[in-house]
Design a protein around this motif. Sequence first.
Motif, PDB file in Angstrom:
ATOM      1  N   HIS A  10      33.984 -36.808  -7.576  1.00  0.00           N
ATOM      2  CA  HIS A  10      32.192 -37.110  -7.321  1.00  0.00           C
ATOM      3  C   HIS A  10      31.119 -38.276  -8.084  1.00  0.00           C
ATOM      4  CE1 HIS A  10      27.827 -35.981  -6.198  1.00  0.00           C
ATOM      5  NE2 HIS A  10      28.764 -36.192  -4.596  1.00  0.00           N
ATOM      6  N   GLU A  12      30.522 -24.210   2.545  1.00  0.00           N
ATOM      7  CA  GLU A  12      29.421 -25.345   2.156  1.00  0.00           C
ATOM      8  C   GLU A  12      28.526 -24.846   1.824  1.00  0.00           C
ATOM      9  OE1 GLU A  12      29.642 -28.047   1.306  1.00  0.00           O
ATOM     10  OE2 GLU A  12      32.056 -28.597   1.648  1.00  0.00           O
ATOM     11  N   ARG A  24      31.440 -26.018  -6.522  1.00  0.00           N
ATOM     12  CA  ARG A  24      31.503 -26.983  -7.629  1.00  0.00           C
ATOM     13  C   ARG A  24      30.650 -26.613  -8.424  1.00  0.00           C
ATOM     14  NH1 ARG A  24      35.442 -31.055  -9.548  1.00  0.00           N
ATOM     15  NH2 ARG A  24      34.433 -32.255 -10.859  1.00  0.00           N
ATOM     16  N   PRO A  55      35.360 -27.381  -1.906  1.00  0.00           N
ATOM     17  CA  PRO A  55      33.732 -27.367  -2.168  1.00  0.00           C
ATOM     18  C   PRO A  55      32.277 -27.803  -3.239  1.00  0.00           C
ATOM     19  CG  PRO A  55      34.258 -26.059  -0.494  1.00  0.00           C
ATOM     20  CD  PRO A  55      35.155 -25.888  -2.263  1.00  0.00           C
ATOM     21  N   TYR A  56      31.780 -29.288  -2.787  1.00  0.00           N
ATOM     22  CA  TYR A  56      30.873 -30.112  -4.000  1.00  0.00           C
ATOM     23  C   TYR A  56      29.920 -28.162  -4.137  1.00  0.00           C
ATOM     24  CZ  TYR A  56      27.699 -32.377  -6.225  1.00  0.00           C
ATOM     25  OH  TYR A  56      26.666 -32.720  -7.547  1.00  0.00           O
ATOM     26  N   SER A  57      29.275 -27.558  -3.614  1.00  0.00           N
ATOM     27  CA  SER A  57      27.939 -26.853  -3.653  1.00  0.00           C
ATOM     28  C   SER A  57      28.782 -25.921  -4.710  1.00  0.00           C
ATOM     29  CB  SER A  57      27.653 -25.848  -2.488  1.00  0.00           C
ATOM     30  OG  SER A  57      28.726 -25.549  -1.572  1.00  0.00           O
ATOM     31  N   GLU A 116      36.243 -23.365   5.406  1.00  0.00           N
ATOM     32  CA  GLU A 116      35.840 -24.674   4.667  1.00  0.00           C
ATOM     33  C   GLU A 116      34.038 -24.725   5.443  1.00  0.00           C
ATOM     34  OE1 GLU A 116      35.808 -27.456   3.339  1.00  0.00           O
ATOM     35  OE2 GLU A 116      37.599 -26.904   3.628  1.00  0.00           O
ATOM     36  N   GLY A 138      35.246 -39.144  -0.229  1.00  0.00           N
ATOM     37  CA  GLY A 138      33.895 -37.566   0.148  1.00  0.00           C
ATOM     38  C   GLY A 138      34.515 -36.765   0.091  1.00  0.00           C
ATOM     39  N   PRO A 139      34.230 -35.537   0.148  1.00  0.00           N
ATOM     40  CA  PRO A 139      33.966 -34.660   0.234  1.00  0.00           C
ATOM     41  C   PRO A 139      35.180 -33.629   1.189  1.00  0.00           C
ATOM     42  CG  PRO A 139      31.887 -34.284   1.306  1.00  0.00           C
ATOM     43  CD  PRO A 139      32.433 -35.882   1.186  1.00  0.00           C
ATOM     44  N   LYS A 140      36.105 -34.363   1.938  1.00  0.00           N
ATOM     45  CA  LYS A 140      37.352 -34.119   2.033  1.00  0.00           C
ATOM     46  C   LYS A 140      38.973 -34.487   1.308  1.00  0.00           C
ATOM     47  CE  LYS A 140      37.941 -37.903   5.233  1.00  0.00           C
ATOM     48  NZ  LYS A 140      37.256 -38.781   6.197  1.00  0.00           N
ATOM     49  N   LEU A 184      30.505 -40.841  -3.941  1.00  0.00           N
ATOM     50  CA  LEU A 184      31.237 -39.157  -3.718  1.00  0.00           C
ATOM     51  C   LEU A 184      32.429 -39.394  -4.401  1.00  0.00           C
ATOM     52  CD1 LEU A 184      29.865 -39.321   0.067  1.00  0.00           C
ATOM     53  CD2 LEU A 184      28.827 -38.049  -1.805  1.00  0.00           C
ATOM     54  N   GLU A 241      41.789 -29.944  -9.757  1.00  0.00           N
ATOM     55  CA  GLU A 241      42.442 -31.116  -8.987  1.00  0.00           C
ATOM     56  C   GLU A 241      43.275 -32.038  -8.672  1.00  0.00           C
ATOM     57  OE1 GLU A 241      40.456 -31.074  -5.854  1.00  0.00           O
ATOM     58  OE2 GLU A 241      38.768 -30.009  -6.407  1.00  0.00           O
TER      59      GLU A 241
END
Length: 955
Positions: free
Chosen positions: A570, A943, A860, A856-858, A939, A849-851, A553, A908
């Motif tokens: 990631h 997601e 991205r 957010p990964y989705s 937030e 991880g995601p935080k 992650l 980032e």
Amino acid sequence: MGTAAAAGEGAGRALRWLPWLGLCFWAAGAAAAAARGTDNGEALPESIPSAPGTLPHFIEEPDDAYIIKSNPIALRCKARPAMQIFFKCNGEWVHQNEHVSEESLDESSGLKVREVFINVTRQQVEDFHGPEDYWCQCVAWSHLGTSKSRKASVRIAYLRKNFEQDPQGREVPIEGMIVLHCRPPEGVPAAEVEWLKNEEPIDSEQDENIDTRADHNLIIRQARLSDSGNYTCMAANIVAKRRSLSATVVVYVNGGWSSWTEWSACNVRCGRGWQKRSRTCTNPAPLNGGAFCEGMSVQKITCTSLCPVDGSWEVWSEWSVCSPECEHLRIRECTAPPPRNGGKFCEGLSQESENCTDGLCILDKKPLHEIKPQSMENASDIALYSGLGAAVVAVAVLVIGVTLYRRSQSDYGVDVIDSSALTGGFQTFNFKTVRQGNSLLLNSSLQPDLTVSRTYSGPICLQDPLDKELMTESSLFNPLSDIKVKVQSSFMVSLGVSERAEYHGKNHSGTFPHGNNRGFTAVHPRNKTPYIQNLSSLPTRTELRTTGVFGHLGGRLVMPNTGVSLLIPHGAIPEENSWEIYMSINQGEPSLQSDGSEVLLSPEVTCGPPDMIVTTPFALTIPHCADVSSEHWNIHLKKRTQQGRWEEVMSVEDESTSCYCLLDPFACHVLLDSFGTYALTGEPITDCAVKQLKVAVFGCMSCNSLDYNLRVYCVDNTPCAFQEVVSDEKHHGGQLLEEPKLLHFKGNTFSLQISVLDIPPFLWRIKPFTACQEVPFSRVWSSNRQPLHCAFSLERYTPTTTQLSCKICIRQLKGHEQILQVQTSILENERETITFFAQEDSTFPAQTGPKAFKIPYSIRQRICATFDTPNAKGKDWQMLAQKNSINRNLSYFATQSSPSAVILNLWEARHQHDGDLDSLACALEEIGRTHTKLSNITEPQLEEADFSYSRQNGL
């Protein structure tokens, strides 16, 4: 009213007759002169104006003129021969008083030349309401008649603000035609049009490919790559200049493969390995939305090479028979085994010889022991000198032993012979041993303090408490682990040469499980003396090293308060794997030695383990102290090899597909695929190259209750450099007295001056000639080894004085200057605490991880899926890069499997503190792919959110 009108009309008629009256008066005068000439018997000269047959001829006629703003214009007129010249404007004679007339004589013809001019004001032109423009002409008289000049029109000049048509931007393929239309604003006189490209004028005469003559339009017949830019239509007349809106012209190029490189050497020295060759999409490179090349950029083949075998010696042979020269020899061969496949040959001699008679050999019919060669005499001389040297060494050891014994029996104070009153602000240091009761002490009434190891006077400018190179008697300080320096005069410097926080621990080179605790030992600073102040603004840190365990992650590793961070994207680490990744900063002597004019601009940052392999480039952020400008600096990224040598990875301005450097004003963000030790160096191109220095002043009480110490630091403007200063000052009881400021230090070889000003009289005093200190340019320019600081000492007249106010002036000669205003209480309980660092990144140095990511990964994934797809109009990942101020070396991203993902990783790294999602959303909206603002989505919503993509502008 009737009488006034009649009088005005009469005056007008009189004015119109004035020229004729003047002509009559002139004729009467001429007649009288002629009569006088006749009476005297003298004939009139032939060159007089009244010569028969001559009419006035205009040498200069009035020209058309424009009134600019409220400035009047002058109309001129010159004729010969002329008795009188008058102006007539709009059919009316101009009053005689408004004429200015000059007369001269034409030397060639002898005729009289008359010149007349009048002024026309803006009010006169505005008050005229005729069917045509305001005009004026000259009327000249001679003896035979009159002549009239041409009519000169007078108009009020102006230029409207708005263009009737602004040029519009275009996107064209290379070698296509570009036509930009421009209709300038209305004006008098008509505006002339000039075209600008990127604020530089376009000269169509020098470039046959460009035509600007066709009705103010700009025509580029065949678009070239260099024709991309911002074009502006500039309209100007004698009144003003007007600029149109800029039109952006983009010339895009479809990519093409370069030739294959040569096959690389086999990656293994011997055995089975592989070779590779590569090609780049740079022939040409896709630019400005052009399509990227299709196909593979790297090819690999297997290779097999023989292993080299180093040679080895056989055993020595037997000694040979003794020769007539009293020697015998033996040999050996490099055949066990012989060198093969490029192996090294044996080292050493293949033959040895020695005397074989033990001194009994007969040479020239004499026994060898009776022959006394010159070498024997030399040997006896060497023995004599060796004996004398041993005696000298023995005496020296005896003297040193006696000296050390006497020191151990004496007190531990030393005095300084103070000559500052004679020599000024900088003195050498003359140390002598202090005896109790010595009448030559500066203050013999004070008892020696056994906690004080050395006492000296005079201003000192040191690079660091541990730096002894500046002290004349550095050997006296070497054996001391802690020095508190007390000066018994009015000037005092408090130094702390103490243990510094050092960082220990192995470099992790493998994969570790999550629960594996690896110990890192640290040397803690010793307890502070009772007068040391409490620095609550920064927690005590014993090492500049941090670690974290990361998996598939990804995450972020931050070195608190140093500006150094590491972003693991990631998917960079394969699934079901985890690595303990570490990051550290070298606070000791830099291992990178600068060559020539090269300067170290950043800390040396190490990240590892070095044998870790990532599938996606990670982002390393390193702070720097350069005032970024490609005109003045040539900045390089360097990496330390396993052998300890530093090699250049790339120049920041270079085009490379192996790594990417993005230089921001205070930090450099580097995309890399291998761990190691990295640093930034800079080579100044001009004297205007600037290093940013952070200047700060710290203060603390002295051992003497009446003295107060000021220490002024000038360090590279990197957070880690200032953190080192804060740690040292915390250990020595220092308190930050004023917010640090930036000083722009130029590479112009001029030194740095630090002075104390505006000390309150009758409350405080400083030793004469010590209020100003000067630091050489080379020491400041290359001060990255240790923090540079200068120390001052102030003395109170009475213990009741608790407030101190003064100014610290830090300036470069012929350069920048900063003033630090000190306003503080010397009592700890009354002093205001100034925060050193923002503590935002101190709480969680490792985030996984995601935080750890702002996007957010989705979301991205959706951005990457959209922009990784090539687009004929250029609205793909290349436009995403340009909207995020990534305008060069785009070929690096083109070699990545997902260019958009690497661009977002770089985003980032640049926005780890602010997380400005709104700016990213604005960039996406400008491209025309989305309307959704990221900053307006919470937030949890992010997601689950779906980006609704719309087709705007033909998408």
